[in-house]
Design an enzyme around this catalytic site. Structure first.
Site, PDB file in Angstrom:
ATOM      1  CG  HIS B 269      -1.787   1.176   1.374  1.00 31.74           C
ATOM      2  ND1 HIS B 269      -3.110   1.172   1.004  1.00 31.74           N
ATOM      3  CD2 HIS B 269      -1.539   2.413   1.840  1.00 31.74           C
ATOM      4  CE1 HIS B 269      -3.631   2.373   1.235  1.00 31.74           C
ATOM      5  NE2 HIS B 269      -2.699   3.140   1.754  1.00 31.74           N
ATOM      6  CD  GLU B 270       1.488   3.509   3.741  1.00 28.12           C
ATOM      7  OE1 GLU B 270       1.598   4.548   3.080  1.00 28.12           O
ATOM      8  OE2 GLU B 270       0.490   3.275   4.466  1.00 28.12           O
ATOM      9  CG  HIS B 273       0.325   6.239  -0.631  1.00 31.65           C
ATOM     10  ND1 HIS B 273      -0.650   7.003  -1.210  1.00 31.65           N
ATOM     11  CD2 HIS B 273      -0.263   5.591   0.417  1.00 31.65           C
ATOM     12  CE1 HIS B 273      -1.808   6.831  -0.542  1.00 31.65           C
ATOM     13  NE2 HIS B 273      -1.584   5.975   0.447  1.00 31.65           N
ATOM     14  CD  GLU B 299      -5.614   5.521   0.447  1.00 25.85           C
ATOM     15  OE1 GLU B 299      -4.679   6.327   0.636  1.00 25.85           O
ATOM     16  OE2 GLU B 299      -5.755   4.485   1.118  1.00 25.85           O
TER      17      GLU B 299
END
Lengths: 505, 505
Positions: B269-270, B273, B299
């Site tokens: 997820h990060e 980003h 997001e």
């Protein structure tokens, strides 16, 4: 002067804000050495340069100057010894120095220092002085410009720069203390080299697992008084201590599985700096009385804990059993005498930060000579490796096999820290003198260390030195704490006694 | 408008310096979450507050306003679609917003956010809402003041704050997209709960040694395209990604030996980003076209890599053998079908960041409701735990057993990030819509993933989304990239297809 006077309160607010801004740069500087991804170097240089410019703007704000001038007039008979007077005096000194520096030079120095350090890290790893040379040339050129802008009463460029690290000192004065010290040290080294006692230093190159080194180092740093709820210990290419602000002081070290003393004594050394930072008066943050006295005094604290405490027999009387439990394979069967002899081995070696107590000061004198010559223009940057190797041979009787073991070993020059090195040798002298005074007041420190009691010494240093900040300059502080002015005698006495015994001289 | 025009060059210089100054705060913020010693919190708050004040001064400098005004007049027919016009438009938007905020409020918000986050960390560990309540009250009060100062066309406080995260969006619009989505999701959850297929999630709670989780997570992050020479991965209490500046983007995650998905999908997820941040145009740093479009778009990137890629069967067709080699004790003998079923288990659960793809959006809707009520004054801070637990029960049919599993699980409110949560659900919708468009243009993505080929998708995102920065607002970007306006249909279609198959609905 009244600490409740509105003008004094305003000065405190302005200086504190300036210190807070500078401390942002300290965080970025620490991060640069510990965490920065390689591709982030350029942006980091821009950040630090911007902060340096902003700090400079505040430090040279004419309104600050007027405020200081007004308060200076209120310092006079009856209050000149107060904390407030000391803060105002130091603010005046710093202000008059800052306004001499052009803003562009300050920003350019900051940017160059960041990029040059990155270049140094790479060039050092590749043992490639040629890759570093243009950066060092730029640094030296900028530092010459800085020295010219600052000026000095002696007219010597180098003296203008020393002022940042050891206020009031000059190259000539330092030379005067160094000359007899060097003579005595060379004699002592010769005596030791002639001795037939040769400690087995190979035992320090056995396997000391890095995770265990870290645990043991932390345990020792905690024992001597470094507070980890207000600090950290991390890894960096070049060990340092960064006091960021109240409640936040950071140490770094570097580990080598097959070289125990490097990280361990490095950690004690940086913890010594850290204990000083943690002992500063937080209520005086940003003011002279809440900042370290000088780099020489700072170094006296690190060298005291590293050497006078950490390499003493009494220290190991307490810690050796724990060391044996931590590193059973390496020293489980080894007698403490052999261990203590090994960690106190005196021998000419390449790397300053890992040098023994006796030869260490010779490393400093070498750098002191070269950087004076660089600044005066007597030495070209291109000739630094040759000059280094020749002087090294003159001092130590051997020649570095490559520049990473020679003129590229230290971060200082790449970071623009020229004039900084002599404070290390001054620190050794201050340390021995302070230690003698502590012993006279507190009684037998060795007995305390052997029982694991380090708080009496730490508390004494807190009271006599750390909490005083820069209320007095270094010579006055030494006089107040020890009743004498600076002298090389306590250091020589310590070295001659300790190594005379170890080497049967 | 000409990019060589002196006024435009001056604007670029000013905005870049402002962004550089803010990026210093980003380093301090990252450090606060990863490295700050406990006793350093107060000083860190002072540092961040000072930087916030300095940034605000620059962002509201009347000279900047005049410059923007002058350049705005030059934007018109013929050049309004240029990069330069977009940068000027956005500068105008940001400037007119900044000047509405009083300097003291900005500094107070910054200081409070820092201290409040520290209080949140402690209170959460102790499951003690009462200790956190006064901080949250202060945050809400300050955010209400901020909303009033900013104002909004709708007159709704909440809308004034959303503008920071999803420019142009309003609570009413979001409510409109959320309502039908919620209805469909509740149906899907009910269908899944009625299914007799129950993945064995216990396999994810076997022993996954933390060091191996880290190695595997880094390997996957690298494979999907995160560049570690321009970034880092560290540990923090609440995972986040911080894009500090060109060449420096930092991810954090948290490890639990007995919960594999937490750190792994958190890292993906990060990294999603981070890939966005690393894909921004560094030459446009500090300008709209070099910054992320909106938090919803941000997001969309993290959720795409976490879920649409990372939880897909094709992803594991490629990575499962490596996972089995890395965790032989846990999954050496386990069939890939069972593993994929487990990491896609749908089940009401407490923690948002670890929720499955289906229930995740319900977690968001809960927060969206509560924070609107907090801002409007319909909900007192003291009543947050009760309101949370009641709404949670309404949505999920169960009640959190303590507030660390309930209203204290997220960092956002403590950090003053109110109005931020809905962007997570918007991101899920954008992600599915972008993914469909990528698939249409690139062909069968699953086949590529199964071969370990992630570069085609990453490069497509780089070109279509990342390198565009904030040249277009989110609705326009979605339209340009997908040919359609935002719709929940692709997300619902993805969820119904995927989970219909997994659960045999």
């Amino acid at each position: 002067m009244d600490r409740q006077a509105p003008e004094y309160i305003e000065l405190v607010a302005q200086l504190r804000e300036l210190a807070t801004l500078r401390s942002c740069g300290a965080v970025l500087g620490w991060d640069e050495q510990t965490n920065l991804p390689p591709n982030g170097a350029e942006h980091r240089a821009n950040q630090l340069s911007l902060l340096a410019g902003l700090s400079h703007d505040r430090a040279t704000d004419p309104k600050l100057g007027e405020l200081i001038e007004k308060l200076s007039e209120q310092v006079g008979e009856g209050n000149e010894d107060s904390v407030e007077a000391a803060n105002v005096r130091d603010a005046k000194r710093a202000y008059s120095r800052s306004v001499k520096l052009p803003r562009n030079l300050v920003k350019e120095l900051s940017r160059t220092a960041t990029l040059s350090q990155q270049a140094w890290v790479e060039a050092r790893a590749k043992k490639d002085f040629a890759a570093f040379q243009p950066w060092l040339e730029k640094v030296v050129q900028l530092k010459r410009e800085e020295a010219d802008a600052l000026g000095s009463p002696t007219g010597v460029k180098y003296d203008a720069l020393i002022e940042d690290y050891e206020p009031g000192a000059t190259a000539a004065q330092i030379q005067e203390v160094f000359a007899p010290l060097r003579e005595e040290l060379v004699k002592l080294v010769a005596g030791i080299q002639a001795s037939d006692r040769k400690p087995d230093v190979g035992i320090l190159e056995r396997s000391y697992p890095i995770a265990d080194q870290e645990t043991f180092g932390r345990s020792a740093a905690t024992a001597i008084g470094f507070d980890f709820t207000s600090g950290r210990l991390d890894i960096a290419a070049h060990p340092f201590c960064s006091g960021i602000g109240p409640g936040d002081c950071r140490l770094t070290t570097r580990y080598d599985e097959h070289h125990f003393p490097g990280a361990f004594f490095g950690t004690l050394h940086e913890a010594g700096h850290g204990i000083y930072e943690q002992g500063l008066n937080a209520e005086q943050f940003g003011l002279a009385c809440g900042e370290a006295c000088s780099l020489g005094i700072h170094e006296s604290q690190s060298r005291m804990w590293e050497n006078l405490v950490g390499r003493s027999r009494a220290f190991w009387d307490h810690f050796y059993p724990e060391a044996q439990r931590t590193f059973p394979d390496a020293i489980g069967d080894l007698h403490i005498d052999d261990f203590c002899a090994a960690v106190n081995n005196v021998e000419p070696s390449w790397i300053r930060v890992e040098a023994d107590e006796v030869t260490y000061n010779l490393h400093i004198m070498l750098r002191f000579e070269l950087e004076q010559a660089l600044l005066s223009g007597d030495l070209d940057v291109a000739d630094v490796p040759t000059a280094w190797n020749e002087t090294f041979h003159e001092f130590f009787g051997m020649t570095p096999t490559d520049d990473s073991l020679g003129c590229m070993q230290d971060v200082h020059w790449s970071a623009g820290l020229i004039g900084y090195f002599p404070t290390y040798a001054l620190g050794n002298m201050y340390a021995a003198q302070f230690f003698d005074a502590a012993q006279q007041e507190l009684g037998n420190l060795s007995e305390m260390f052997a029982r694991g009691e380090f708080a009496p010494l730490k508390n004494w240093l807190n009271e006599k030195i750390h909490s005083q900040g820069r209320r007095y300059d270094a010579p006055k502080l030494v006089q107040k704490v020890t009743g004498e002015s600076l002298s090389a005698a306590p250091l020589l006495n310590h070295l001659n006694t300790k190594f005379g015994m170890l080497y049967g001289l």
